[in-house]
Design a protein around this motif. Sequence first.
Motif, PDB file in Angstrom:
ATOM      1  N   VAL A 196      33.818  31.953  42.840  1.00  0.00           N
ATOM      2  CA  VAL A 196      33.629  32.118  41.408  1.00  0.00           C
ATOM      3  C   VAL A 196      34.976  32.473  40.798  1.00  0.00           C
ATOM      4  O   VAL A 196      35.806  33.138  41.420  1.00  0.00           O
ATOM      5  CB  VAL A 196      32.576  33.216  41.122  1.00  0.00           C
ATOM      6  CG1 VAL A 196      33.017  34.550  41.687  1.00  0.00           C
ATOM      7  CG2 VAL A 196      32.320  33.321  39.626  1.00  0.00           C
ATOM      8  N   LYS A 197      35.216  32.018  39.564  1.00  0.00           N
ATOM      9  CA  LYS A 197      36.458  32.300  38.861  1.00  0.00           C
ATOM     10  C   LYS A 197      36.203  33.296  37.748  1.00  0.00           C
ATOM     11  O   LYS A 197      35.258  33.136  36.965  1.00  0.00           O
ATOM     12  CB  LYS A 197      37.058  31.019  38.278  1.00  0.00           C
ATOM     13  CG  LYS A 197      37.651  30.088  39.323  1.00  0.00           C
ATOM     14  CD  LYS A 197      38.334  28.902  38.657  1.00  0.00           C
ATOM     15  CE  LYS A 197      38.981  27.998  39.694  1.00  0.00           C
ATOM     16  NZ  LYS A 197      39.671  26.839  39.046  1.00  0.00           N
ATOM     17  N   VAL A 198      37.062  34.326  37.686  1.00  0.00           N
ATOM     18  CA  VAL A 198      36.990  35.334  36.638  1.00  0.00           C
ATOM     19  C   VAL A 198      38.342  35.376  35.960  1.00  0.00           C
ATOM     20  O   VAL A 198      39.352  35.741  36.596  1.00  0.00           O
ATOM     21  CB  VAL A 198      36.609  36.714  37.204  1.00  0.00           C
ATOM     22  CG1 VAL A 198      36.510  37.734  36.076  1.00  0.00           C
ATOM     23  CG2 VAL A 198      35.305  36.637  37.976  1.00  0.00           C
ATOM     24  N   ASN A 199      38.367  34.998  34.670  1.00  0.00           N
ATOM     25  CA  ASN A 199      39.618  34.942  33.899  1.00  0.00           C
ATOM     26  C   ASN A 199      40.666  34.089  34.594  1.00  0.00           C
ATOM     27  O   ASN A 199      41.857  34.438  34.657  1.00  0.00           O
ATOM     28  CB  ASN A 199      40.163  36.336  33.621  1.00  0.00           C
ATOM     29  CG  ASN A 199      39.260  37.112  32.676  1.00  0.00           C
ATOM     30  OD1 ASN A 199      38.614  36.527  31.801  1.00  0.00           O
ATOM     31  ND2 ASN A 199      39.201  38.421  32.859  1.00  0.00           N
ATOM     32  N   GLY A 200      40.207  32.982  35.199  1.00  0.00           N
ATOM     33  CA  GLY A 200      41.119  32.054  35.835  1.00  0.00           C
ATOM     34  C   GLY A 200      41.467  32.383  37.274  1.00  0.00           C
ATOM     35  O   GLY A 200      42.074  31.565  37.968  1.00  0.00           O
TER      36      GLY A 200
END
Length: 354
Positions: A106-110
């Motif tokens: 998963v990506k969080v803020n890139g």
Amino acid sequence: MRRVFSILFILLTFTTAHAQVQVEQVIDSVQIFIGQQVNMALSVTAPRGAKIVFPKFQKGHYLVPGVEIIDTRIDSANVDGLLRTSQIYTLTSFDEHLYPLPALKVKVNGKQYQGATLALKVLTVDVDTVHPNQFYPPKSVQDNPFLASEWTLPFLFSVLLLIVCVATVYLLVRLKQNKPIIAHVRIVRHIPAHQVALDSIEKIKVGKLTAAENQKVYYTQLTDILRQYIQKRFGFSAMEMTSSEIIYNLRQAGDQKMIDELKELFQTADLVKFAKYSTLINENDLNLVNAVNFIDQTKQDQQPTEERIVPELSLDEQKTQKNRITIKVLLSISAVLIICIMLAIFWYLYQILG
């Protein structure tokens, strides 16, 4: 020293923000039977406003070979001032096996994070192969006995329905062969002759028939309107008379001046229709005005009336009418019988087959 403090502050801020992001991957149960469902959640705890991109899986696709994704949904909750967002996957399997479930990314803020690797064990239902006598095969199709008594009434009703239908068709043919009798009361509206004539002249005005290329049509219509008015008003057959004959009959009861103007109109109309005479537009308008004046001077003070006309039937027509009424009554009775018999047949069939 300022540069060192700035670098330390940036590193501390980045480490704090990084520490606030937590990714967790859990499953409801690590063991299910074939066909059962289990929920696997990929949860991200991050500050509000963080941009989170979960892995996308379509319904009906496989997370791993043998493990099918049948539904996905998103849930969220507040945890200690942070926002916890969860992507929940509903999984199932129809093969007995121990399946490793991969860690989802998963990506969080890139920035990319990763969950935990899980396992799912799918079990089958135990079957006692030592005592096969406890299991019975499916039952075969039962041959129920056919009882004629159960079908007697539906059969008789069907025969009766056929007879009634044949009789109905016969009555319809009889009804169609008779000549129809019109016995409806008619309301006839009688409009005074002068009103009919003035309305017709108004239509000529609207149609703009006074142009040079329409002079023959114009005078033909105008004289026909006057002939019809004179015939209804004075009672002689003006439609079958010549112009001179009409003027002669009008001299018996009328203003001489008006008759002279009407005579001039008829003479002009005869020249236009038979001698190809060409008139001026002013002359056409004058003749139209003279026709209107003649009608106004000779009209009778009458109002539109309505007449109720009831047709009278001869003896033969009355007999035919009675026959038609009888046939229609019989057709109505036949229609009711057909409906009742069909309902009875359906009810008996429902009782037998239900």
